[in-house]
Design a protein around this motif. Structure first.
Motif, mmCIF file in Angstrom:
data_model
loop_
_atom_site.group_PDB
_atom_site.id
_atom_site.type_symbol
_atom_site.label_atom_id
_atom_site.label_comp_id
_atom_site.label_asym_id
_atom_site.label_seq_id
_atom_site.Cartn_x
_atom_site.Cartn_y
_atom_site.Cartn_z
ATOM 1 N N PHE A 1 -29.125 5.623 58.240
ATOM 2 C CA PHE A 1 -29.935 7.059 58.744
ATOM 3 C C PHE A 1 -29.462 8.488 58.643
ATOM 4 C CE2 PHE A 1 -33.170 3.448 60.270
ATOM 5 C CZ PHE A 1 -33.769 2.287 58.745
ATOM 6 N N TRP A 2 -28.845 8.931 59.628
ATOM 7 C CA TRP A 2 -28.040 10.049 59.562
ATOM 8 C C TRP A 2 -27.677 10.171 57.906
ATOM 9 C CZ3 TRP A 2 -28.131 12.510 64.273
ATOM 10 C CH2 TRP A 2 -27.756 13.786 63.910
ATOM 11 N N ILE A 3 -26.916 9.507 57.293
ATOM 12 C CA ILE A 3 -26.362 10.033 55.936
ATOM 13 C C ILE A 3 -27.304 10.060 54.873
ATOM 14 C CG2 ILE A 3 -25.239 8.992 54.381
ATOM 15 C CD1 ILE A 3 -22.944 7.647 56.891
ATOM 16 N N LEU A 4 -28.336 8.950 54.635
ATOM 17 C CA LEU A 4 -29.578 8.795 54.359
ATOM 18 C C LEU A 4 -29.969 10.478 54.240
ATOM 19 C CD1 LEU A 4 -30.764 5.485 53.917
ATOM 20 C CD2 LEU A 4 -29.129 6.514 52.550
ATOM 21 N N PHE A 5 -30.308 10.867 55.284
ATOM 22 C CA PHE A 5 -31.311 11.983 55.387
ATOM 23 C C PHE A 5 -30.942 13.448 55.469
ATOM 24 C CE2 PHE A 5 -34.588 8.905 56.627
ATOM 25 C CZ PHE A 5 -35.393 8.910 55.999
ATOM 26 N N ASP A 6 -29.106 13.535 55.228
ATOM 27 C CA ASP A 6 -28.309 14.839 55.131
ATOM 28 C C ASP A 6 -29.030 15.519 56.703
ATOM 29 O OD1 ASP A 6 -27.404 13.721 53.231
ATOM 30 O OD2 ASP A 6 -29.097 15.465 52.414
ATOM 31 N N GLY A 7 -28.502 13.989 57.632
ATOM 32 C CA GLY A 7 -28.392 15.192 59.325
ATOM 33 C C GLY A 7 -29.779 16.005 59.367
ATOM 34 N N ASN A 8 -30.770 15.637 58.606
ATOM 35 C CA ASN A 8 -31.966 16.374 58.965
ATOM 36 C C ASN A 8 -32.475 15.681 60.352
ATOM 37 O OD1 ASN A 8 -34.981 15.950 59.375
ATOM 38 N ND2 ASN A 8 -35.031 17.591 57.796
ATOM 39 N N LYS A 9 -32.545 15.986 61.806
ATOM 40 C CA LYS A 9 -33.224 15.299 63.056
ATOM 41 C C LYS A 9 -34.374 14.846 63.407
ATOM 42 C CE LYS A 9 -28.954 17.530 66.032
ATOM 43 N NZ LYS A 9 -28.870 18.335 67.138
ATOM 44 N N ILE B 1 -26.191 -1.346 55.604
ATOM 45 C CA ILE B 1 -27.414 -0.925 54.992
ATOM 46 C C ILE B 1 -26.279 0.853 54.939
ATOM 47 C CG2 ILE B 1 -27.854 -0.499 57.418
ATOM 48 C CD1 ILE B 1 -30.539 0.825 55.960
ATOM 49 N N PHE B 2 -25.185 0.453 55.825
ATOM 50 C CA PHE B 2 -24.868 1.960 56.192
ATOM 51 C C PHE B 2 -23.432 1.430 55.068
ATOM 52 C CE2 PHE B 2 -20.170 3.088 58.256
ATOM 53 C CZ PHE B 2 -20.324 4.061 58.141
ATOM 54 N N ALA B 3 -23.544 0.771 54.496
ATOM 55 C CA ALA B 3 -22.256 0.534 52.991
ATOM 56 C C ALA B 3 -22.705 0.822 52.049
ATOM 57 C CB ALA B 3 -21.891 -0.946 52.775
ATOM 58 N N PHE B 4 -24.218 1.139 52.225
ATOM 59 C CA PHE B 4 -25.250 0.976 50.761
ATOM 60 C C PHE B 4 -25.283 2.579 51.494
ATOM 61 C CE2 PHE B 4 -29.483 3.692 49.360
ATOM 62 C CZ PHE B 4 -29.698 3.080 48.353
ATOM 63 N N SER B 5 -25.731 3.577 52.320
ATOM 64 C CA SER B 5 -25.065 4.834 52.538
ATOM 65 C C SER B 5 -23.714 5.468 51.767
ATOM 66 C CB SER B 5 -25.663 4.899 53.704
ATOM 67 O OG SER B 5 -24.138 5.613 54.609
ATOM 68 N N LEU B 6 -23.075 5.099 52.399
ATOM 69 C CA LEU B 6 -21.751 5.440 51.475
ATOM 70 C C LEU B 6 -21.666 5.689 50.718
ATOM 71 C CD1 LEU B 6 -18.804 4.310 54.644
ATOM 72 C CD2 LEU B 6 -20.054 6.138 54.467
#
Length: 345
Positions: free
Chosen positions: A97-105, A139-144
């Motif tokens: 989620f951190w990657i997919l939302f570009d770090g938007n907390k 899902i982490f692989a998807f984000s990468l």
């Protein structure tokens, strides 16, 4: 129920404070510190403590898990054996989620709130430990893959399949990133029907060949019979309306919304049609994107009530679900009572 009430309150507070790290720690602690909570928990615990159970597990769970549980058994650290997968699962999902939302907390906190509050995601990870770790890896692989880290992404997808063969389904999800635009409502409905027929037929064939261990229908008291299907029906209609109203069909959120919509429509059919329940396990690789899909639906549909009210109702639904499953006639809840590792004597 008190531990779950405390969990829900802390989850909501940390969401308000926009603390994705805090929410991740809460998810980790609540999962890793449990004892005998979740259908498969004692199977894993026995594999860590009983030699005969370990041998059975090694024959059934693949090389990675065989090595892992043998290491845990030899060192007599059963809680580490179950706790580490729980920790890794939630870290990987949070990082995705951190990657997919570009770090938007704010958005990450919102996604993690949905993941923690929806009773068929985070709580489901208590029951299917191996598969949910594979879901976290996928899902982490998807984000990468989204960030064009293709080599690492492919390696992680291979790892997810090694952890649980069902994750081969998740390998198709990166393909949606190459679409020029997201699916239309008609395409979502069409692909959903095709998927239901295909998966249903495949599971029937595999079951007839003795290659699938369970193909029961979701009709038992502990999951409300087919009634839960109507929750997914409402969710499906909500997401379909959002797809119809969406003006930007080229964004990653729109593409994920399409993928998520197909997954929940399939889940609806699992509850109301004669489709084997094993499909429900398979499509978790798509439903894990619910936080993104649901957030997109809320943004597009612009309901006349606040997000806080909606997420509060979602947390309440989780608690009601726990109460009903605890008190269902002839059923044993997989979640209640919640016990910690200090409960063992």
């Amino acid at each position: 129920m008190i531990p779950y009430i405390i969990f829900a309150i802390l989850l909501f507070i940390l969401y308000h404070k926009r603390s994705p790290v805090g929410i991740t720690l809460l998810l980790i602690i609540f999962a890793a510190m449990r004892y005998d909570t979740g259908w498969d928990y004692m199977s894993y615990y026995d594999a860590c403590t009983d030699y005969d159970a370990l041998l059975v597990a090694q024959l059934s769970w693949g090389k990675i898990w065989s090595w892992w549980f043998e290491f845990i058994y030899d060192n007599n650290i059963p809680f580490i054996g179950i706790g580490v997968p729980a920790i890794l699962t939630n870290i990987l999902i949070s990082l995705a989620f951190w990657i997919l939302f570009d770090g938007n907390k704010k958005m990450i906190s919102e996604a993690l709130l949905i993941y923690g509050a929806w009773p068929f995601l985070y709580l489901q990870s208590f029951c299917i430990v191996r598969q949910f770790l594979a879901i976290g890896v996928s899902i982490f692989a998807f984000s990468l893959f989204y960030k064009r880290k293709y080599i690492i992404s492919i390696a992680l997808y291979i790892l997810s399949v090694a952890l649980h063969t069902s994750s081969i389904i998740a390998v198709v999800f990166p393909l949606i990133l190459n679409l020029k635009k997201s699916f239309s409502v008609i395409q979502v409905l069409g692909y959903s029907v095709i998927a239901v027929i295909s998966l249903g037929g495949l599971s029937i064939v595999l079951t007839s060949l003795g290659l699938m261990g369970y193909a029961d229908l979701l009709e038992s008291e502990d999951n409300f019979g087919g009634k839960i299907g109507f929750v997914y029906l409402v969710l499906s209609l909500f997401s379909l309306i959002a797809i119809a109203k969406n003006k930007n069909r080229t964004s990653i959120n729109a593409k994920i919304l399409s993928m998520f919509s197909i997954s929940i429509i399939i889940q609806f059919f699992v509850y109301v049609a004669p489709v084997p329940s094993v499909i429900s396990r398979a499509i978790l690789y798509g439903i894990i994107f619910m936080p993104i899909g649901f957030m997109s639906s809320l943004r597009i549909n612009k309901l006349p009530i606040s997000k806080d009210a909606i997420y509060g109702m979602m947390l309440l639904f989780m608690l009601v679900y726990l109460v009903i499953t605890e008190n269902s006639p002839g059923a044993t809840s997989q979640y209640v009572p919640y016990k910690t590792i200090w409960s063992i004597h």
